[in-house]
Design an enzyme around this catalytic site. Sequence first.
Site, PDB file in Angstrom:
ATOM      1  N   TYR A   1       0.833  -1.206   0.000  1.00  0.00           N
ATOM      2  CA  TYR A   1       0.000   0.000   0.000  1.00  0.00           C
ATOM      3  C   TYR A   1       0.870   1.259   0.000  1.00  0.00           C
ATOM      4  O   TYR A   1       1.919   1.307   0.641  1.00  0.00           O
ATOM      5  CB  TYR A   1      -0.947   0.004   1.200  1.00  0.00           C
ATOM      6  CG  TYR A   1      -2.099  -0.992   1.090  1.00  0.00           C
ATOM      7  CD1 TYR A   1      -2.399  -1.655  -0.099  1.00  0.00           C
ATOM      8  CD2 TYR A   1      -2.913  -1.256   2.196  1.00  0.00           C
ATOM      9  CE1 TYR A   1      -3.455  -2.559  -0.183  1.00  0.00           C
ATOM     10  CE2 TYR A   1      -3.971  -2.158   2.121  1.00  0.00           C
ATOM     11  CZ  TYR A   1      -4.244  -2.807   0.931  1.00  0.00           C
ATOM     12  OH  TYR A   1      -5.287  -3.695   0.869  1.00  0.00           O
TER      13      TYR A   1
ATOM     14  N   SER B   1     -13.491  -2.670  -0.825  1.00  0.00           N
ATOM     15  CA  SER B   1     -14.372  -1.839  -1.670  1.00  0.00           C
ATOM     16  C   SER B   1     -15.851  -2.040  -1.338  1.00  0.00           C
ATOM     17  O   SER B   1     -16.660  -2.294  -2.230  1.00  0.00           O
ATOM     18  CB  SER B   1     -14.123  -2.113  -3.165  1.00  0.00           C
ATOM     19  OG  SER B   1     -13.137  -1.260  -3.679  1.00  0.00           O
ATOM     20  N   PRO B   2     -16.238  -1.915  -0.064  1.00  0.00           N
ATOM     21  CA  PRO B   2     -17.642  -2.164   0.299  1.00  0.00           C
ATOM     22  C   PRO B   2     -18.599  -1.130  -0.281  1.00  0.00           C
ATOM     23  O   PRO B   2     -19.804  -1.386  -0.343  1.00  0.00           O
ATOM     24  CB  PRO B   2     -17.621  -2.107   1.833  1.00  0.00           C
ATOM     25  CG  PRO B   2     -16.440  -1.272   2.175  1.00  0.00           C
ATOM     26  CD  PRO B   2     -15.420  -1.566   1.109  1.00  0.00           C
ATOM     27  N   LEU B   3     -18.076   0.012  -0.722  1.00  0.00           N
ATOM     28  CA  LEU B   3     -18.923   1.019  -1.391  1.00  0.00           C
ATOM     29  C   LEU B   3     -18.737   0.971  -2.904  1.00  0.00           C
ATOM     30  O   LEU B   3     -19.081   1.923  -3.607  1.00  0.00           O
ATOM     31  CB  LEU B   3     -18.587   2.418  -0.869  1.00  0.00           C
ATOM     32  CG  LEU B   3     -18.845   2.689   0.616  1.00  0.00           C
ATOM     33  CD1 LEU B   3     -18.523   4.140   0.948  1.00  0.00           C
ATOM     34  CD2 LEU B   3     -20.291   2.376   0.974  1.00  0.00           C
ATOM     35  N   ALA B   4     -18.208  -0.131  -3.399  1.00  0.00           N
ATOM     36  CA  ALA B   4     -18.043  -0.306  -4.846  1.00  0.00           C
ATOM     37  C   ALA B   4     -17.150   0.768  -5.453  1.00  0.00           C
ATOM     38  O   ALA B   4     -17.331   1.155  -6.615  1.00  0.00           O
ATOM     39  CB  ALA B   4     -19.402  -0.349  -5.545  1.00  0.00           C
ATOM     40  N   GLY B   5     -16.186   1.241  -4.661  1.00  0.00           N
ATOM     41  CA  GLY B   5     -15.225   2.206  -5.189  1.00  0.00           C
ATOM     42  C   GLY B   5     -15.873   3.481  -5.680  1.00  0.00           C
ATOM     43  O   GLY B   5     -15.333   4.184  -6.525  1.00  0.00           O
ATOM     44  N   GLY B   6     -17.059   3.770  -5.175  1.00  0.00           N
ATOM     45  CA  GLY B   6     -17.715   5.010  -5.587  1.00  0.00           C
ATOM     46  C   GLY B   6     -18.472   4.905  -6.900  1.00  0.00           C
ATOM     47  O   GLY B   6     -19.062   5.876  -7.366  1.00  0.00           O
TER      48      GLY B   6
ATOM     49  N   PHE C   1     -22.087   6.081  -6.661  1.00  0.00           N
ATOM     50  CA  PHE C   1     -22.275   7.527  -6.515  1.00  0.00           C
ATOM     51  C   PHE C   1     -22.182   8.232  -7.874  1.00  0.00           C
ATOM     52  O   PHE C   1     -22.879   9.186  -8.143  1.00  0.00           O
ATOM     53  CB  PHE C   1     -21.210   8.113  -5.559  1.00  0.00           C
ATOM     54  CG  PHE C   1     -21.329   7.630  -4.141  1.00  0.00           C
ATOM     55  CD1 PHE C   1     -22.323   8.113  -3.299  1.00  0.00           C
ATOM     56  CD2 PHE C   1     -20.458   6.659  -3.639  1.00  0.00           C
ATOM     57  CE1 PHE C   1     -22.433   7.666  -1.983  1.00  0.00           C
ATOM     58  CE2 PHE C   1     -20.566   6.218  -2.328  1.00  0.00           C
ATOM     59  CZ  PHE C   1     -21.556   6.712  -1.493  1.00  0.00           C
TER      60      PHE C   1
END
Lengths: 299, 299, 299
Positions: B53, B210-215, B218
């Site tokens: 990272y 990526s629980p928010l699907a990487g944005g 949005f």
Amino acid sequence: MEQVALSDDLKISRIVHGMWRLTEWGFKDADTLNFVEQCLDLGIDTFDHADIYGDYMVEEHFGKALSQNKFLNDKIKIVTKCGIKMLSGNRPEHYIKHYDTSYSHIMWSAENSLKMLKRDSLDVLLIHRPDPYNDPYEIARAFNQLREEGKVKEFGVSNYLPGQFNALQAYLDFPLVTNQVEISVAALQEWDNGTIDLCQELGMSPMAWSPLAGGAIFNAQTHRYITLKNVIHQVSDNLGVSIDQVMYAWLLSHPANIIPIVGSGKIERVKTAVEARKVEMTRQQWFQIWVASRGQNVP
Amino acid sequence: MEQVALSDDLKISRIVHGMWRLTEWGFKDADTLNFVEQCLDLGIDTFDHADIYGDYMVEEHFGKALSQNKFLNDKIKIVTKCGIKMLSGNRPEHYIKHYDTSYSHIMWSAENSLKMLKRDSLDVLLIHRPDPYNDPYEIARAFNQLREEGKVKEFGVSNYLPGQFNALQAYLDFPLVTNQVEISVAALQEWDNGTIDLCQELGMSPMAWSPLAGGAIFNAQTHRYITLKNVIHQVSDNLGVSIDQVMYAWLLSHPANIIPIVGSGKIERVKTAVEARKVEMTRQQWFQIWVASRGQNVP
Amino acid sequence: MEQVALSDDLKISRIVHGMWRLTEWGFKDADTLNFVEQCLDLGIDTFDHADIYGDYMVEEHFGKALSQNKFLNDKIKIVTKCGIKMLSGNRPEHYIKHYDTSYSHIMWSAENSLKMLKRDSLDVLLIHRPDPYNDPYEIARAFNQLREEGKVKEFGVSNYLPGQFNALQAYLDFPLVTNQVEISVAALQEWDNGTIDLCQELGMSPMAWSPLAGGAIFNAQTHRYITLKNVIHQVSDNLGVSIDQVMYAWLLSHPANIIPIVGSGKIERVKTAVEARKVEMTRQQWFQIWVASRGQNVP
């Protein structure tokens, strides 16, 4: 040559020779004997057959030659296969190519292979293809009987997926010793379908048919193969070995103990494969080839 | 916050914070310390790292900051990863992105992570990606030694398919504790490839990156994502919570005990995730989102 | 008719009748009783249901009729299913088709099936579809309680993939007895997804829904189906039986002990299926159909 233990009782050479095309080489018995002796001199002691090779004629040709030299014949180990019923003038009762993994056919086929090969026992018998009509109980019954009668020492499969492998293994009290599948720089599907994983889980060596990708790389036409060929050439230059040695070393260096089946009738090309054992391919070189064959970087 | 037992000896918070982008946030040491303290105040006690990272710099940045507050540092748990060798100015010897899961690299990488993080032990070490050149025996040898030396408490994998997981597990005398995979309202593949099933079979909690699907939701552009976004908005209105809370709740309410890895450097957004634990999503709302993401009704 | 042992305690007829479309046949109670009696005369003693069949009305229709003849009712065995929540005027609380495999819904649904069918126990209860939101622990808890209370004798699943099957089985102390899946001359996917293999590994009989491919072959329009139909006609001519008997015999002759679910309300068509048990299909005929359905020769 180093040996691979397929079981407690059976060790075979790290490289196997495949007799698939024996009847196409124009060999007389003396040529076959001479060729096998040269393979033995290189350390290859195991020869891969199938009932169907050479339109059902390879086993007979091989057996006829080898039976003329008991000393040689006693030194070699035989892998053969059953279960495919091909369209052939030698099998006029077949009107469609199909599989037969019934008890009776496996028994008949193993005994016929013994007769053709003029041997008392086979070292390994494989089911040639997963049969959608198979009964694993029947296959196991045949395997058990052949084993008890001393006609076959060990058993395996070819071209099986993990679920197919597990189903058959569940019916056997002894472990299957190999799965002979297509693996090469151009054939990566065994990584995707779980076969390499299962082999590693079980500590079982897979055998690789078409380890040179059937010559597809030598005669590269597609974008993928041209790219792959270029990378193999680059690795070949860096290592100072031939491109087929790169392709063999790519298999031989893999931790799964992959046993390549060398199918050439020219002893020089067999020697090339044998010498590929000494090639020290780096992890980055291995991945250069993997990435070129995949057509994309690792994620 | 409630804890999840990864093993008899290791419990971690139900939500994990991911430090993937730490070096992009412009944090000074005091900021990092402050941020970690705020996470702890919210109940998040586990921080997800990987050697790679931040171009191999995140662990060092984090360790430098945390080592300045022993009290804080003793309260947190660390997950990190190894096995990827990236192209990087910090690793000039890599000329192609590849994997290295050899015994020696795992040992070196785990010890280097300890040094960078300035810690005596890691709580969980994961193999970052399934390595087609892996030797599960070697990985197990490294894991066993790291465990015996007290350098790593538990081990897991990331992005592994079930066959890959089973192969490695077969070489270990202790259970792997997690598989960190991509799961979100837009990433359903772990239901198709058998990973969720295997986690449930083993009673093992997966971690979700990526629980928010990487944005992607949005900024929905495709027909699928626009439809999915509209359904999430509808569920959001019905539940009276934000759309990212809907996305977290969709994971948190699932019976597989999915542990989302929250990757934001803004504590308000972390708080949003933490509060999503309280959202009571109905089964029909969960399926509204499933169906929208699939693009078809359940059969 | 011969029986198939689903467990030590439960045997069912080799062919099962499916009541899916009962409410479409215009049967009065006497017709239903008469039809079931005729099935029993043919040797079919097991009837396949689901809570949702006939817009949630089939179980009730069947139960109302059968309860009028205790002698008949005591002779038959019942398979039913739960877990799908359909859009239906009879379930106005459903606003999206979804699955519910919670403890409470399975318990309620099984008890409701008993009430509708006017029976004291079900012989087999299946989870109708794999539920992406399932908790195998909860399903097992419901199964265990229903079993202990004597309300359901055996349990199984429907349309499950191997990984889904293994996850649920891991939570149960008794074996699941079947997986009811689509299998026919036109539906070969269960060979590809590992389901037939797993059934054979476990020695578990699958049940086949749509064993006549939903009539697709009779009304063949696509190239694949026309070719397949022609081959079936050829086999039908060679065997001297009807084309639907060929399709049933193709399933019945397979070593996996596939149990076809015959869904016709016309007793003559049921009789056709029953008689297909006597058809002796050769291995080559079986492969003629396999090859035509695949659209390519076996490798």
